[in-house]
Scaffold this active site. Structure first.
Site, mmCIF file in Angstrom:
data_model
loop_
_atom_site.group_PDB
_atom_site.id
_atom_site.type_symbol
_atom_site.label_atom_id
_atom_site.label_comp_id
_atom_site.label_asym_id
_atom_site.label_seq_id
_atom_site.Cartn_x
_atom_site.Cartn_y
_atom_site.Cartn_z
ATOM 1 N N GLU A 253 1.682 -0.009 -4.875
ATOM 2 C CA GLU A 253 0.796 0.890 -5.277
ATOM 3 C C GLU A 253 1.609 2.219 -5.177
ATOM 4 O O GLU A 253 1.928 2.723 -4.469
ATOM 5 C CB GLU A 253 -0.297 1.016 -4.344
ATOM 6 C CG GLU A 253 -1.474 1.977 -4.519
ATOM 7 C CD GLU A 253 -2.273 2.329 -3.763
ATOM 8 O OE1 GLU A 253 -3.413 3.112 -3.779
ATOM 9 O OE2 GLU A 253 -1.749 2.490 -2.322
ATOM 10 N N ASP B 182 0.755 -1.281 0.105
ATOM 11 C CA ASP B 182 -0.022 0.150 -0.125
ATOM 12 C C ASP B 182 0.880 1.522 0.063
ATOM 13 O O ASP B 182 1.827 1.157 0.570
ATOM 14 C CB ASP B 182 -1.149 0.021 1.403
ATOM 15 C CG ASP B 182 -1.839 0.971 1.071
ATOM 16 O OD1 ASP B 182 -2.735 1.026 0.362
ATOM 17 O OD2 ASP B 182 -1.794 2.019 2.280
HETATM 18 O O1 TEU Z 1 -4.866 4.099 -1.226
HETATM 19 C C1 TEU Z 1 -3.701 5.189 -1.466
HETATM 20 C C2 TEU Z 1 -4.271 6.520 -2.017
HETATM 21 O O2 TEU Z 1 -3.650 7.452 -1.699
HETATM 22 C C3 TEU Z 1 -5.667 6.206 -2.399
HETATM 23 O O3 TEU Z 1 -6.575 6.740 -1.643
HETATM 24 C C4 TEU Z 1 -5.747 7.174 -3.515
HETATM 25 O O4 TEU Z 1 -5.677 8.603 -3.149
HETATM 26 C C5 TEU Z 1 -6.864 7.360 -4.411
HETATM 27 O O5 TEU Z 1 -7.203 5.992 -4.875
HETATM 28 C C6 TEU Z 1 -6.763 8.123 -5.690
HETATM 29 O O6 TEU Z 1 -7.904 8.207 -6.508
HETATM 30 C C7 TEU Z 1 -4.331 3.161 -0.411
HETATM 31 C C8 TEU Z 1 -5.448 2.217 -0.357
HETATM 32 O O7 TEU Z 1 -5.651 1.691 -1.595
HETATM 33 C C9 TEU Z 1 -6.618 2.939 0.177
HETATM 34 O O8 TEU Z 1 -7.839 2.019 0.149
HETATM 35 C C10 TEU Z 1 -6.345 3.565 1.720
HETATM 36 O O9 TEU Z 1 -7.243 4.057 2.015
HETATM 37 C C11 TEU Z 1 -5.064 4.120 1.602
HETATM 38 O O10 TEU Z 1 -4.018 3.796 0.732
HETATM 39 C C12 TEU Z 1 -4.424 4.451 3.027
HETATM 40 O O11 TEU Z 1 -4.237 3.151 3.477
#
Ligand code: TEU
Length: 524
Positions: free
Chosen positions: A269, A211
Site C-alpha cells: 500500500e 499496510d
Molecule cells: O491505510 C493507510 C492510510 O493512511 C489510509 O488511512 C489513508 O490515509 C486513506 O486511505 C487515504 O484516503 C492503512 C489501512 O488501509 C487503513 O485501514 C488503516 O486504518 C491504516 O493503514 C492504519 O493501519
C-alpha cells in the site's frame, strides 16, 4: 518481465478484497468471520476472481478493526481463530483461488506484548527501543517531540505515565494512539517480521498486502512537518512521515524472505504519487506489486482519467513492473457515491469498471463493488472508525464504505448474519441490491460484473500496453495493444459516436452506434 519465464500468476490477476467483518457472519455475533467467507466461496468463485485479499484477521483489540495487531501470528477468535483460517485456505485452494493476507509492519497494537513491556520497562531500555519513544520538549517535557500529526487527526505523539507514576516520555503513532509505530532501525523488528512472514507462508498463504508500505522508515532526527494542517486521511508526497528512502532497505529484506516462496506475492500500500518515487518500490528486489491510487483519486472526467491511466502505466513501466488498478477499498468512499450517487453514480461506476478491467495488469475489486453498493450515511451513534473520535467529531471516517454485504431476503440483515444487530446497520433500501435479487436479474450490476470478469480472461485483453484512439472531448477510447480490445468511455454530457467494431459488452444501454453519457463499452 524481461526474460522468457512465464508471467507470474499475479501479473493479470483479479484480486477480490474481502473485508472480513462485513462479508458474512457464521456465528451470529453480528460481525463477519472466516467461516462466513468459507460458506460463500462459491459466490467468490463464480465471480471469476483469482485471489482474495483478506483485510487483517490477526489478534487485535479492533480499535482500528484489525490494523492494530496484538499478535501477528495468530487469528483473532472474533474471526474464528487459526483453524478457521486453515479452513479458508484449504477451501479456497480447492477452488483454485489464492489467499493473500494483510500484514501491518508499520505499527502494532498498544496491547502487543512488546508495547506493554516497553511501558513497564521505562525510558532507555531495550524494550522501549522497539518503538519510537522520545522525551518531550519544553523544560518538563510537556510538549511533543515534534509537530507531526496523526493521519486520523490530533497529534502523532502520546505521553505515557512512567512506572513510577510520573508523566514521562512520548511515543509516536502515525495513526491511532493505540497503534504505536515500530522502530525499524532496531534489527529485532525485522527479525520478528520475518517470523511472521514465514509463519503464514508455511501455512499456505499466497502472499501479502503490506499496510502503509511507505511508512516504516522515519527520517533521522524526526524533522517537523512543513504542513501539519494536512487534511485528515489524506496522504501526499513531501511529507517527512512517509516515503523515507531507508524504507527500501526494509522492502529488500522482506523480498529476500519472499523469494524463498517463489509463488508468493507482496503488494504494497504505497501512497506515493511521484512516478519515480513510486517506481522505486517496484524494483526487481522490492515489492512485486504496489497499489497505484491515481485512478481512485480521479474524478469522473475524461482528462483526469486519461491522466491517471497514463501516469499509472508510466510509473510501472519505469521498472518494468505490473500496473495495478483499484477504484475503491475499505478506506475510501465507494465509487458510486464519489461519482455522484444515485443512478448516475451507479452508471458511472459500472462504466469505470469496464475501463479498469480493460487495462493491462492486476486489478483489485472491493467486496460489494460488484453489487453497485454506495456509501451509507450512518447515524453518529453507530460510527466506529477511530477517525470520528480523534477528529473531535468533524470527520465521519470510513464506516460508510464498510457496511455488511446484503446476501438475500427482503429485510436487514439480508442473510449476512442470524443476528439482526449487525456491527454496522444495513439500510433496508438494500433489498433491491442483494446477491439473491441480482442473480435473478440479467441486467443487474452483479450479472454485469460477472460477465466482464469472465471476458477479461480472454486473449483480446492480453497485452502490456494501450494505444489511445482519437475521440471527442469528454470521451476517451483506447485499444489494448496485442489483444486488440477497444474500450470507450463517455464521461461527457452528450452522446458520442462509438468506435468501429462489434460490441462485446457495455455498462448500460447502447444503441445505433452511439455511446450515451456515463457509459462505457468494449468492442472487438
Ligand atoms: O491505510 C493507510 C492510510 O493512511 C489510509 O488511512 C489513508 O490515509 C486513506 O486511505 C487515504 O484516503 C492503512 C489501512 O488501509 C487503513 O485501514 C488503516 O486504518 C491504516 O493503514 C492504519 O493501519
Amino acid at each position: 518481465m524481461t526474460d522468457s519465464s512465464p508471467a507470474p500468476w499475479w501479473s493479470r490477476a483479479i484480486f477480490y478484497q474481502v473485508y472480513p467483518r462485513s462479508f458474512a457472519d457464521s456465528d451470529g455475533d453480528g460481525i463477519g468471520d472466516l467461516d462466513g467467507i468459507v460458506a460463500h466461496l462459491d459466490y467468490v468463485d463464480a465471480l471469476g476472481v483469482d485471489a482474495i485479499w483478506l483485510n487483517p484477521v490477526t489478534v487485535s483489540p479492533m480499535v482500528d478493526h484489525g490494523y492494530d495487531v496484538a499478535d501477528p501470528r495468530d487469528v483473532d477468535p472474533l474471526f474464528g481463530g487459526l483453524d478457521a483460517l486453515d479452513r479458508l485456505i484449504a477451501a479456497a485452494h480447492r477452488r483454485g483461488i489464492k489467499v493473500t493476507m494483510d500484514l501491518v509492519p508499520n505499527h502494532t497494537s498498544s496491547q502487543h506484548a512488546w508495547f506493554k513491556a516497553a511501558l513497564a520497562a521505562g525510558p532507555g531500555t531495550a524494550q522501549r527501543a522497539r518503538y519510537i519513544f522520545r522525551d518531550g520538549t519544553r523544560p518538563r517535557g510537556t510538549r511533543p517531540p515534534n509537530n507531526w500529526v496523526s493521519v486520523f487527526g490530533g497529534p502523532a505523539w502520546t505521553r505515557v505515565t512512567e512506572p513510577d507514576g510520573t508523566p514521562g516520555q512520548w511515543y509516536l503513532h502515525l495513526f491511532d494512539a493505540e497503534q504505536p509505530d515500530l522502530n525499524w532501525d532496531n534489527p529485532e523488528v525485522f527479525e520478528d517480521f520475518e517470523k511472521t512472514l514465514r509463519f503464514w507462508l508455511d501455512r499456505g498463504v499466497d502472499g501479502f498486502r503490506l499496510d502503509v508500505a511507505h511508512g516504516m522508515a522515519k527520517p533521522p532526527g524526526l524533522p517537523d512537518m512543513k504542513n501539519p494542517d494536512i487534511e485528515m486521511l489524506k496522504l501526499d508526497d513531501d511529507d517527512p512521515r512517509f516515503n523515507h528512502d531507508n524504507v527500501h532497505d526494509i522492502h529488500r529484506a522482506i523480498r529476500s524472505v519472499l523469494d524463498d516462496y517463489p509463488h508468493a506475492v507482496a503488494i504494497g500500500e504505497v501512497w506515493v504519487f511521484n512516478n519515480e518515487q513510486f517506481a522505486k518500490y517496484l524494483r526487481a528486489d522490492e515489492l512485486h506489486l504496489g497499489f497505484n491510487f491515481r485512478l481512485l483519486r480521479a474524478e469522473f472526467d475524461a482528462a483526469e482519467i486519461r491522466h491517471a491511466i497514463n501516469n499509472s502505466l508510466a510509473a510501472a513501466a519505469i521498472e518494468g513492473a505490473t500496473p495495478t488498478w483499484t477504484l475503491s477499498n475499505h478506506d475510501v468512499g465507494r465509487e458510486v457515491t464519489r461519482y455522484g450517487g444515485g443512478s448516475v453514480g451507479l452508471a458511472r461506476a459500472r462504466a469505470m469498471a469496464l475501463v479498469m478491467l480493460a487495462l493491462p495488469g492486476a486489478v483489485f475489486i472491493y467486496n460489494g463493488e460488484e453489487l453497485g453498493l454506495a456509501n451509507v450515511a450512518l447515524p453518529d451513534e453507530v460510527l466506529q472508525d477511530p477517525v470520528w473520535e480523534r477528529s473531535g467529531h468533524t470527520e465521519r471516517g470510513r464506516d460508510g464504505c464498510r457496511v455488511p454485504m446484503p446476501w438475500r431476503g427482503d429485510a436487514p440483515p439480508f442473510g449476512f448474519s442470524a443476528n439482526p444487530r449487525t456491527w454496522l446497520p444495513i439500510p433496508p433500501g438494500w433489498a433491491s441490491l442483494t446477491v439473491e435479487r441480482q442473480l435473478a436479474d440479467p441486467v443487474s450490476t452483479l450479472a454485469f460484473y460477472r460477465r466482464a470478469l469472465r471476458l477479461r480472461g480472454g486473449p483480446r485483453f492480453a497485452g502490456s500496453s494501450i494505444a489511445w484512439l482519437p475521440g471527442p472531448v469528454g470521451a476517451l477510447a483506447f485499444r489494448v495493444v496485442d489483444g486488440g480490445l477497444v474500450c470507450a468511455l463517455n464521461a461527457g454530457s452528450k452522446p458520442t459516436p462509438l468506435p468501429e467494431g462489434q460490441l462485446l459488452l457495455s455498462s448500460g444501454p447502447v444503441r445505433g452506434g452511439v455511446l450515451p453519457p456515463d457509459t462505457a463499452a468494449w468492442l472487438v
